[in-house]
Design a protein around this motif. Structure first.
Motif, PDB file in Angstrom:
ATOM      1  N   LYS A  20    -122.769  53.444  32.636  1.00  0.00           N
ATOM      2  CA  LYS A  20    -121.307  53.744  32.755  1.00  0.00           C
ATOM      3  C   LYS A  20    -121.178  54.718  33.833  1.00  0.00           C
ATOM      4  O   LYS A  20    -120.179  54.783  34.644  1.00  0.00           O
TER       5      LYS A  20
ATOM      6  N   ILE B 194    -121.448  52.760  37.005  1.00  0.00           N
ATOM      7  CA  ILE B 194    -120.115  52.124  37.240  1.00  0.00           C
ATOM      8  C   ILE B 194    -119.033  53.120  37.959  1.00  0.00           C
ATOM      9  O   ILE B 194    -118.574  52.506  38.994  1.00  0.00           O
ATOM     10  N   ARG B 195    -118.927  54.402  37.529  1.00  0.00           N
ATOM     11  CA  ARG B 195    -118.153  55.222  38.136  1.00  0.00           C
ATOM     12  C   ARG B 195    -118.329  55.322  39.433  1.00  0.00           C
ATOM     13  O   ARG B 195    -117.661  55.300  40.423  1.00  0.00           O
TER      14      ARG B 195
ATOM     15  N   ASN C  38    -118.169  52.113  41.875  1.00  0.00           N
ATOM     16  CA  ASN C  38    -116.931  52.002  41.958  1.00  0.00           C
ATOM     17  C   ASN C  38    -116.208  52.649  42.919  1.00  0.00           C
ATOM     18  O   ASN C  38    -115.431  52.393  43.803  1.00  0.00           O
TER      19      ASN C  38
ATOM     20  N   ARG D  68    -114.706  46.231  30.601  1.00  0.00           N
ATOM     21  CA  ARG D  68    -113.459  45.313  31.353  1.00  0.00           C
ATOM     22  C   ARG D  68    -112.181  46.094  31.125  1.00  0.00           C
ATOM     23  O   ARG D  68    -111.319  45.957  32.220  1.00  0.00           O
TER      24      ARG D  68
ATOM     25  N   ASN E 282    -111.663  49.127  30.832  1.00  0.00           N
ATOM     26  CA  ASN E 282    -111.815  50.530  31.611  1.00  0.00           C
ATOM     27  C   ASN E 282    -111.986  50.149  33.042  1.00  0.00           C
ATOM     28  O   ASN E 282    -111.357  50.840  33.847  1.00  0.00           O
ATOM     29  N   TYR E 283    -112.520  49.155  33.449  1.00  0.00           N
ATOM     30  CA  TYR E 283    -112.787  48.806  35.018  1.00  0.00           C
ATOM     31  C   TYR E 283    -112.406  47.404  35.285  1.00  0.00           C
ATOM     32  O   TYR E 283    -112.997  46.626  35.436  1.00  0.00           O
TER      33      TYR E 283
ATOM     34  N   ASP F 181    -111.095  46.040  37.613  1.00  0.00           N
ATOM     35  CA  ASP F 181    -111.467  45.148  38.972  1.00  0.00           C
ATOM     36  C   ASP F 181    -113.135  44.981  39.151  1.00  0.00           C
ATOM     37  O   ASP F 181    -113.223  44.489  40.240  1.00  0.00           O
ATOM     38  N   VAL F 182    -113.722  45.437  38.074  1.00  0.00           N
ATOM     39  CA  VAL F 182    -115.265  45.341  38.375  1.00  0.00           C
ATOM     40  C   VAL F 182    -115.712  43.997  37.870  1.00  0.00           C
ATOM     41  O   VAL F 182    -115.189  43.525  36.519  1.00  0.00           O
TER      42      VAL F 182
END
Length: 349
Positions: free
Chosen positions: A15, A18-19, A22, A47, A49-50, A52-53
């Motif tokens: 996680k 990912i931050r 991103n 998905r 929380n993110y 666009d990922v």
């Protein structure tokens, strides 16, 4: 050229990656190919929380994607050897979260395969990118530091208690990596390791442990780790004949203190061949510029992919050495603290 990077695993450290990834994509520094996460519930939550990922459920999706040139692997440690081998054979550069693997032999195999393929294999020992630890390293490498006596590390807290591994594999990799990092340029070879531990909670794995690392020239390092201490401690103490270096990772304002104090042998006179002199000097508190080690580590990885001549700050070989110490400690605990020769663990003659 902008690197295309995929993340494998979306647990606790995943996680955080990912931050970071991103954010770096938004700045145009990478192309974030997406995240492989086998657990469907985790994928759905991320998905949200993110949005666009990209999230995928099959590792083959990324292995077969020729546009991706690097993986960040944060899957469970027990899967590292297999995932690393697949990734290297698919031509991917790798940053893998510590430990490299869960045994020395497979770690060595991964390091050898990366070298054979001409690919970058970096191990995520984040404390090597911690600004306070780097200050300790600068001090130790300074000739004014004197002769190393010992290093003591303490890493305790009340939990979180794990049921899939011992406290050694959970917490000690941090301190072992710090010790090996500090000792790198001192030419004191690590000779043997001993460890004792206890299963106070009655579980399958040790929840408290002490590790002793014995180097040449009587230099000793000790690591104490525990899940059972209500007082959270993250301490590293380094002592030479001239200085004492102290790093308190819980102190956000003054994490490093340098004590200009020590004990030295000096030539004696008369019937005495030598005597001891105690030096009592000042205390120096260096200015430490805070940064996020995980982000620094990832940026170093990216830079090392772009420039293969760049020195890898945490190479696979370093990761092998950390795993070897962990394995030696496990063997020693099983033998009631009997010292284990590092040459035996590393398969050397």
């Amino acid at each position: 050229m902008t690197s295309h990077v995929a993340l494998l695993g979306a647990g606790y450290w995943g996680k955080n990656y990912i931050r970071i990834m991103n954010q770096m994509q938004q700045k145009g520094k990478i192309k974030f190919a997406g995240v492989f996460e086998a657990d469907s519930k985790s994928r759905e939550g991320l998905r949200f929380n993110y949005p666009d990922v990209r999230f995928v459920e099959s590792l083959d999706t990324f292995l077969n994607d020729k546009t991706i040139d690097a993986f960040v692997i944060v899957t469970p440690a027990s899967t590292h050897a297999s995932v690393i081998e697949q990734a290297l054979n698919a031509g991917k550069n790798i940053l893998v979260e510590k430990p490299l693997t869960v045994d020395t032999k497979s770690s060595q195999k991964c390091a050898e395969l990366a070298k054979e393929k001409g690919l970058r294999l970096m191990v995520g020992h984040t404390f090597l990118f911690n600004s306070s630890v780097r200050e300790l390293k600068r001090q130790v490498d300074d000739p004014d530091f004197g002769s190393m006596h010992y290093i003591h590390c303490k890493r305790t807290n009340l939990g979180p208690i794990r049921h899939d591994t011992s406290v050694i594999w959970d917490l000690a990799p941090h301190d072992i990596s710090i010790i090996l990092f500090l000792m790198q340029n001192l030419n004191n070879k690590l000779m043997k390791v001993s460890a004792i531990g206890s299963k106070n909670l009655g579980g399958k794995f040790e929840d408290t442990a002490w590790i002793h690392m014995m180097f040449e020239d009587n230099v000793v390092a000790q690591v104490h780790v525990s899940w059972l201490d209500p007082h959270k401690v993250r301490d590293v103490v380094v002592v030479s004949n001239k200085k004492r270096l102290a790093f308190d990772d819980m102190d956000g304002r003054q994490p490093v203190k340098i004590f200009m104090k020590g004990v030295e042998y000096v030539p004696g006179w008369g019937d005495q061949s030598f005597h001891l002199t105690v030096r009592d000097g000042d205390i120096h508190i260096p200015n430490i510029t805070a940064s996020e080690p995980l982000s620094e580590q990832f940026q170093h990885f990216l830079a090392s992919i772009q420039d293969k001549s760049m020195k890898n700050a945490s190479p696979a070989e370093f990761g092998v050495d950390v795993v070897a110490v962990l394995e030696a400690a496990e063997i020693s605990m099983a033998k009631s603290g009997q010292a284990v020769l590092m040459s035996d663990v590393m398969g050397q003659t």
